[in-house]
Design a protein around this motif. Sequence first.
Motif, mmCIF file in Angstrom:
data_model
loop_
_atom_site.group_PDB
_atom_site.id
_atom_site.type_symbol
_atom_site.label_atom_id
_atom_site.label_comp_id
_atom_site.label_asym_id
_atom_site.label_seq_id
_atom_site.Cartn_x
_atom_site.Cartn_y
_atom_site.Cartn_z
ATOM 1 N N TYR A 7 0.870 -1.184 0.000
ATOM 2 C CA TYR A 7 0.000 0.000 0.000
ATOM 3 C C TYR A 7 0.902 1.228 0.000
ATOM 4 C CZ TYR A 7 -3.416 3.484 1.554
ATOM 5 O OH TYR A 7 -4.207 4.605 1.649
ATOM 6 N N ILE A 8 0.675 2.099 -0.954
ATOM 7 C CA ILE A 8 1.586 3.216 -1.186
ATOM 8 C C ILE A 8 1.722 4.115 0.051
ATOM 9 C CG2 ILE A 8 -0.237 4.626 -2.267
ATOM 10 C CD1 ILE A 8 3.404 4.597 -3.369
ATOM 11 N N LEU A 9 0.681 4.204 0.879
ATOM 12 C CA LEU A 9 0.735 5.095 2.040
ATOM 13 C C LEU A 9 1.162 4.390 3.319
ATOM 14 C CD1 LEU A 9 -2.495 7.242 1.537
ATOM 15 C CD2 LEU A 9 -0.191 7.630 0.674
ATOM 16 N N HIS A 35 -7.248 1.439 2.032
ATOM 17 C CA HIS A 35 -8.172 2.542 2.313
ATOM 18 C C HIS A 35 -8.652 3.129 0.999
ATOM 19 C CE1 HIS A 35 -9.780 6.070 4.425
ATOM 20 N NE2 HIS A 35 -9.237 6.802 3.479
ATOM 21 N N GLU A 115 -5.239 10.277 12.820
ATOM 22 C CA GLU A 115 -5.322 11.677 12.396
ATOM 23 C C GLU A 115 -5.556 11.834 10.897
ATOM 24 O OE1 GLU A 115 -5.918 12.925 15.369
ATOM 25 O OE2 GLU A 115 -4.763 14.714 14.850
ATOM 26 N N MET A 116 -5.161 10.826 10.131
ATOM 27 C CA MET A 116 -5.198 10.972 8.675
ATOM 28 C C MET A 116 -6.335 10.197 8.042
ATOM 29 S SD MET A 116 -1.746 10.558 6.484
ATOM 30 C CE MET A 116 -1.935 8.929 5.795
ATOM 31 N N LEU A 117 -6.520 8.947 8.470
ATOM 32 C CA LEU A 117 -7.517 8.088 7.828
ATOM 33 C C LEU A 117 -8.663 7.743 8.771
ATOM 34 C CD1 LEU A 117 -5.166 5.707 5.782
ATOM 35 C CD2 LEU A 117 -6.122 7.921 5.126
ATOM 36 N N LEU A 118 -8.760 8.459 9.894
ATOM 37 C CA LEU A 118 -9.901 8.373 10.822
ATOM 38 C C LEU A 118 -10.067 7.007 11.462
ATOM 39 C CD1 LEU A 118 -12.610 10.389 8.814
ATOM 40 C CD2 LEU A 118 -10.478 11.151 9.848
ATOM 41 N N ASP A 173 2.621 13.518 10.461
ATOM 42 C CA ASP A 173 1.301 13.127 9.937
ATOM 43 C C ASP A 173 0.334 12.806 11.064
ATOM 44 O OD1 ASP A 173 1.908 13.399 7.279
ATOM 45 O OD2 ASP A 173 2.138 11.253 6.880
ATOM 46 N N PRO A 201 4.810 9.369 -0.219
ATOM 47 C CA PRO A 201 4.075 10.590 0.097
ATOM 48 C C PRO A 201 4.267 10.967 1.570
ATOM 49 C CG PRO A 201 2.706 9.131 -1.213
ATOM 50 C CD PRO A 201 3.950 8.353 -0.853
ATOM 51 N N GLY A 202 4.688 12.202 1.807
ATOM 52 C CA GLY A 202 4.968 12.655 3.167
ATOM 53 C C GLY A 202 6.445 12.611 3.519
ATOM 54 N N HIS A 204 9.766 13.561 1.679
ATOM 55 C CA HIS A 204 10.244 14.180 0.454
ATOM 56 C C HIS A 204 11.713 13.844 0.229
ATOM 57 C CE1 HIS A 204 6.518 16.437 0.472
ATOM 58 N NE2 HIS A 204 6.742 16.708 1.733
ATOM 59 N N ARG A 205 12.087 13.825 -1.032
ATOM 60 C CA ARG A 205 13.503 13.608 -1.316
ATOM 61 C C ARG A 205 14.273 14.864 -0.928
ATOM 62 N NH1 ARG A 205 13.401 13.293 -7.879
ATOM 63 N NH2 ARG A 205 11.513 12.156 -7.359
ATOM 64 N N HIS A 207 16.305 17.989 -1.449
ATOM 65 C CA HIS A 207 16.431 18.834 -2.628
ATOM 66 C C HIS A 207 17.868 18.761 -3.125
ATOM 67 C CE1 HIS A 207 15.697 22.214 -5.317
ATOM 68 N NE2 HIS A 207 14.432 21.913 -5.149
ATOM 69 N N VAL B 91 -11.624 9.048 2.339
ATOM 70 C CA VAL B 91 -11.439 10.274 3.111
ATOM 71 C C VAL B 91 -9.997 10.425 3.609
ATOM 72 C CG1 VAL B 91 -12.051 9.209 5.315
ATOM 73 C CG2 VAL B 91 -12.443 11.652 4.978
ATOM 74 N N ARG B 93 -8.151 13.138 6.419
ATOM 75 C CA ARG B 93 -8.317 14.304 7.304
ATOM 76 C C ARG B 93 -7.086 15.192 7.238
ATOM 77 N NH1 ARG B 93 -11.159 13.519 12.891
ATOM 78 N NH2 ARG B 93 -12.810 13.340 11.336
ATOM 79 N N HIS B 223 -4.842 4.687 -5.609
ATOM 80 C CA HIS B 223 -3.527 4.967 -5.031
ATOM 81 C C HIS B 223 -2.825 6.114 -5.731
ATOM 82 C CE1 HIS B 223 -3.160 0.802 -2.908
ATOM 83 N NE2 HIS B 223 -4.199 1.511 -2.532
ATOM 84 N N LEU B 230 -1.651 13.021 -0.600
ATOM 85 C CA LEU B 230 -0.821 12.918 0.607
ATOM 86 C C LEU B 230 0.483 13.695 0.475
ATOM 87 C CD1 LEU B 230 -1.388 11.468 3.310
ATOM 88 C CD2 LEU B 230 -3.008 11.033 1.494
ATOM 89 N N GLN B 231 0.907 13.942 -0.754
ATOM 90 C CA GLN B 231 2.056 14.837 -0.926
ATOM 91 C C GLN B 231 1.670 16.268 -0.556
ATOM 92 O OE1 GLN B 231 3.044 13.925 -5.038
ATOM 93 N NE2 GLN B 231 4.612 12.463 -4.433
ATOM 94 N N ARG B 233 -0.698 17.010 1.710
ATOM 95 C CA ARG B 233 -1.210 17.126 3.073
ATOM 96 C C ARG B 233 -0.209 17.786 4.035
ATOM 97 N NH1 ARG B 233 -1.317 14.057 7.823
ATOM 98 N NH2 ARG B 233 -3.269 14.144 8.987
ATOM 99 N N SER B 234 1.056 17.340 3.975
ATOM 100 C CA SER B 234 2.016 17.886 4.937
ATOM 101 C C SER B 234 2.273 19.374 4.655
ATOM 102 C CB SER B 234 3.327 17.094 4.910
ATOM 103 O OG SER B 234 3.907 17.131 3.634
#
Lengths: 220, 281
Positions: A7-9, A35, A115-118, A173, A201-202, A204-205, A207, B91, B93, B223, B230-231, B233-234
């Motif tokens: 799952y990517i997240l 999700h 906090e993110m996916l409830l 997150d 995601p979240g 980052h590489r 810079h 969803v 948040r 996805h 999600l990129q 979101r932060s």
Amino acid sequence: MMKLYDYILSPSCYKVRLMAALTGVKLDLRAVDFHPGLEHRGPELLALNPAGSIPILEDGDLLLTESSAMLVYLAAKAAPGWLAGSDAEEAARVQQWLSFSGRLTASLGGARLHEMLLRPGDIGVLQSQGIAALRELELGLVEQAERGKRFLAADRPTVADIACFPYVALAPDGGVSLDPYPAIRLWSRALRSLKGFIEMPGIHRLHELKPEPQLEAGGA
Amino acid sequence: MTVGPMLDEWYPVGIFGQLDEAGRKTMLMDEPIVVARDGNGDAKVTDSSGRILPVRVRYGHVWTSLGEPKKELFAIPEADQPGRRFVDVGVVRVRCSPLRAVENFLDIAHFPFVHTDILGAEPHTEVQAYKVEIREDVDEVWATQVQFYQPQAAKSASGGITTQYMYRVAGPTSTVLYKTCPPRPSEWDVITLFVQPLAEDLCDVWPWMALFDDDTPMTDLIHFQQTIFLQDRSILENQVPRLLPLDPGMEMPTRADLTSVAYRRWLKRHNYTYGAQLVAQ
């Protein structure tokens, strides 16, 4: 080719993708609708992993459902330098942090899902347990620095670092700040600088390092 | 804080397909509500006093209003077009103003820096001139003739393309984008961001898509969009000030920000100020 139910997240899935990228292993990714579909709790995946969690790694007859075991397997097959060496203390530290990573998953990971996916949970408890774990990790890194070592178990990155990094990096997150932890930030930067590092995601590489500014002689 | 005219607007409060009779407890602009499926299988939304709120089921989601909507829920004609696949992304948040979530969605300039190698890449950072208008007949903000170079514009794109975009603000927290559809160049892919304002600085975001793509598995479509969001979101959670400023202050918009400027102007004109900061600080 090894098959990863992914799952990517998911930070735990990312551990395996990151380890594979750093060791040059190609994975066959099978996307799981965690999700909103809750596919990991469906019959097909429960048959593979009764715990109902992902990642799941398949390689021939081998079926792994614990991410730390997957990291060890990838390293052992492709890049044994990521495992502990023969030094007893180093071997113990690798095991110590591999086990410790479960606390990060339960606390910071739980806070993030809430906090993110409830997802349900007591957010105050999850966050304070996460902060306690971060303080312990910060102290561990400071002590390693005093021993002249930049990573959790050695002066080179090991599977222990990869096991701990994702949930730590994604702590914000879940509403947990990383601002108070300078050693963690340096460690995170060192990991993100590794050749072959991939982001999620979240996370980052880094810079691209910019060229040095041209300082004018006689300037203020 | 009084909610003002935003009270009478429609908001998304859940995925219809996920409702059950036990109901989902949630918030709408600081008011606790319950979103459930009744005995007939219909969506039902009640507030804390048991009052039954207006309901629409559209675009995969349940919509409601705390007030008395003066207009019907906005139309997305593509939602009835045969051959499209409809994607409930799920969803997420975000601890940010619901208006900021919309504004970020309208921004193109951040693509190369936040969605690197997907929706943008250096050195292709220029936002070319585009048109923005407030369409008085439908009372919506539209940006058209937007184009941007993208390494992987959609799951169905196999390489870098220059993507055409149109952006539309259909409600104070509902926005729709139309973009080049790689497998079917004569049509637009529809990607929306439906935002449920929980509080002035907290929202649940419900992305939804209506795409022409017969090949990509549904999970991969979900996805792809979750990755993009999600990129963001932060970044959204770290914007300062938390509320969206509607008065000119410390910010200096550039040409690339025309859509944002029009959105803020439109919000102010309607007194849509829940989640907004009115006096520059």
